[in-house]
Design an enzyme around this catalytic site. Sequence first.
Site, mmCIF file in Angstrom:
data_model
loop_
_atom_site.group_PDB
_atom_site.id
_atom_site.type_symbol
_atom_site.label_atom_id
_atom_site.label_comp_id
_atom_site.label_asym_id
_atom_site.label_seq_id
_atom_site.Cartn_x
_atom_site.Cartn_y
_atom_site.Cartn_z
ATOM 1 N N ARG A 203 0.837 -1.211 0.000
ATOM 2 C CA ARG A 203 0.000 0.000 0.000
ATOM 3 C C ARG A 203 0.864 1.250 0.000
ATOM 4 O O ARG A 203 0.623 2.199 -0.737
ATOM 5 C CB ARG A 203 -0.868 0.018 1.269
ATOM 6 C CG ARG A 203 -2.215 -0.671 1.130
ATOM 7 C CD ARG A 203 -3.125 -0.340 2.321
ATOM 8 N NE ARG A 203 -2.574 -0.842 3.588
ATOM 9 C CZ ARG A 203 -2.839 -2.034 4.110
ATOM 10 N NH1 ARG A 203 -3.663 -2.859 3.482
ATOM 11 N NH2 ARG A 203 -2.312 -2.408 5.247
ATOM 12 N N CYS B 126 -4.171 -15.777 20.481
ATOM 13 C CA CYS B 126 -4.924 -15.423 21.696
ATOM 14 C C CYS B 126 -6.302 -16.076 21.705
ATOM 15 O O CYS B 126 -6.933 -16.194 22.751
ATOM 16 C CB CYS B 126 -5.111 -13.919 21.789
ATOM 17 S SG CYS B 126 -3.566 -13.011 21.735
ATOM 18 N N ASN C 124 1.085 -6.216 15.589
ATOM 19 C CA ASN C 124 0.363 -5.598 14.481
ATOM 20 C C ASN C 124 0.883 -4.196 14.191
ATOM 21 O O ASN C 124 1.078 -3.815 13.039
ATOM 22 C CB ASN C 124 -1.133 -5.515 14.815
ATOM 23 C CG ASN C 124 -1.858 -6.822 14.508
ATOM 24 O OD1 ASN C 124 -1.942 -7.226 13.358
ATOM 25 N ND2 ASN C 124 -2.350 -7.482 15.530
#
Lengths: 458, 458
Positions: free
Chosen positions: B23, B48, B310
């Site tokens: 991107r 998780c 992340n």
Amino acid sequence: MSTRIVVIGADATGMSAAHQALRSARSHGREVEVTVLEATEHTSYSACGLPYWISGEVPSGDDLVARSPEQHRAMGVDLRTGARVLRVDAERREVRYRHGGAEQVLGYDELVIATGAHPIVPAWAQVEGVAKPGLGVVKNLDDGALWLDRLTASSGRHVVIAGGGYVGIEMAEAALARGHRVTLAARSRLLSMLEPGMSALLADTLKAAGVEVLLDTAVDGVDHDDQGRLRAVLAGARRIEADYLILALGVVPATEFLAGSGVPLTERGALRPDPSGRVAPGVWAGGDCCEVRHRVLDDWRYLPLGTHANKMGRAIGENLGGGELVFPGALGSAITRFSAPGGYLEVAATGLNLQQARAAGFDAVEVVTEGTTASGYHPDAAPIRISLVGDRATGRLLGGQVLGGRGAAKRIDVVAMALWSNLTAHDLAWADLAYAPPFATAWEIISLASRRLAERLG
Amino acid sequence: MSTRIVVIGADATGMSAAHQALRSARSHGREVEVTVLEATEHTSYSACGLPYWISGEVPSGDDLVARSPEQHRAMGVDLRTGARVLRVDAERREVRYRHGGAEQVLGYDELVIATGAHPIVPAWAQVEGVAKPGLGVVKNLDDGALWLDRLTASSGRHVVIAGGGYVGIEMAEAALARGHRVTLAARSRLLSMLEPGMSALLADTLKAAGVEVLLDTAVDGVDHDDQGRLRAVLAGARRIEADYLILALGVVPATEFLAGSGVPLTERGALRPDPSGRVAPGVWAGGDCCEVRHRVLDDWRYLPLGTHANKMGRAIGENLGGGELVFPGALGSAITRFSAPGGYLEVAATGLNLQQARAAGFDAVEVVTEGTTASGYHPDAAPIRISLVGDRATGRLLGGQVLGGRGAAKRIDVVAMALWSNLTAHDLAWADLAYAPPFATAWEIISLASRRLAERLG
């Protein structure tokens, strides 16, 4: 010499100020005597809790009372209930009040005005200051008791609510819980400060639970039968057959007794205390009779909320006793929910919405983000919708709103904390918020929403 | 000339970096080609979420996969699964990996190390790198499938869990949900970073739900019968008859393939990326193979959490494509809950606890405050306990922990926001947090807790 402190009003601000003044004076080695004049027989009750008492979720009105008159007196406050203040003379430092039919005058060194707000009762809804039969507001414990009586006397009545604000929505929930048919008429939208999509989702939820929601409907009259019983509520050409009308039209500062006192008021009757709580020499004020400094606007706003009332009272009390404590202003953070068998929705807001931000001169942008309160695969995941408003010139966050299922709305506090520290949308996006599947998505929805806003702000 | 980006590891950091690089390159007018080498057959799954899949709350392992290999490939990433990296030569900018039995060499211009962490499997628990029968970790989808098989094959077995951390507690819940007898053995306390009172309350809740909780109990051996079936778990002189042993002993950075690569590692094998994500010329790293800058400590800490993974991946990808994005460090915010028919408790932490703060040289003070998540009179009110730690020298907040019923733990984000902006306890106490009876007390418990801390800090 002991300082004579007189407090007018025995709810959140007044009693916080009273007790904090005593504590502060003790710790600063000063002497104060505190007299509180309260027009009703009630002290320190939670007005916000009234709908939950009326609905039956809270078993007794006593549960809403944090401290009774006896408790306050036992803690050293000279509390006089049934004492309605008529006039203040700030020059002579005197308060004139009526108590048991007689007028009395009380001198003070320091005066605290903590009279709160009056619910709005339009002229068509009252006769000489008293609400017409079947009508009523939801402001104090007496109002609560009245509505509890009315709504539990029978079920299946038609209850009309005028006002789409917090109290209107909470009372719709209460009237439904008591088995009544409910119509809610809002002048514009439900919670009109909400982003329109959220407001519509809220209306849908009320409808799904059986509430008839009338938008853009300003109630402007009532019709009583020959026996003086309410027959219908009128809104323009519209006629709504009704058994009861709950007036939830907002509040105005309770300051009429200050006319001619020398204490300055705004055009709309509000006080504007400085950060220490002072409004004039020897006069202090806090709570719903005041405007507060809005930290995002850096301007005055009328935000009658219990949170500020408690904080302002505490600051005033601390300062009266010799301390130095500043009320640092507010953001207008507010929250509520609608909960009924047919629907559950939480909603909260803080700071400015798009319209307010633009009106204040910001080059404001709004981004609405949808997601889930927990990881999408987790059974606790509920939909959540977040609106964030930012300033294109600085990247700064200006406000936010949250609407969604269980666990959604209290996230507003994260946005409030960002506003409190003047963070940019980018700052908020990268903050380290807690994640686990039952509580959030890996990119917490608040982070995602602020990241999207930051991208839009460029 | 197209930049050849090679990413090692196809989970949170790796795939965030890969897609963001594409991107970012597009928006900066650059050309990049992205190859991802992944040792397993899985991509972008939620580790998780494994306990909630094993417990049955999440119906399928596929639900834990945010994006499949096919989806990644369709988005323009050259993803090679089953490709285990053996060695990196940072000088020659080459990666050597095994794929389908053959060794291959891949040149790169920019390398992203996103290999995550290995679960700790002590020597006594394995034979040549493979867990002994009846034992296992809970790290990836294969582990999840294994435990799902084992725990659903029958019920009423005795499941022992070694480790009192987040995974241990979540697996206790899962094993209970599957109808097993559960013993949890913790080396010291449950969630040992918690304030001791909270840790004890958590242990009580597990016990109330039927879990046998053994504190100060380090599992250090297993006993198998002649058929090679697990018979007992050993902890010092203690022998616990057991059918299964879940190893939840933490993780270590997965960086063994970097030995001799020229990429610097800490003694404990972690990478330390600069704020842009770089660890060496042409080499970037993020996620659980890295330490992060702890913003309160202003020092490195190993905090293997999906949230940072992340974010770090996104920053790396943006920078690889020509952008400029900084990972601003972390606070170690973390949250979990224990939920079983016999007990429900949420717990969360951020920043430093008292011990960590003192070890870091702060003149630290801790205040523990108890209250309710909603107004005391409201039926949704649940107990909540908050620990806040502050610095006497500056008044600054250093960390916080929250434990309580439904709605308690996510309040940690408010504390995290205060830490993020370096606020004092006093600042936090006066922040405008949202109040309504179903959601908070009029003095929100976080405000109250920080006010008490501010008073103690003087």
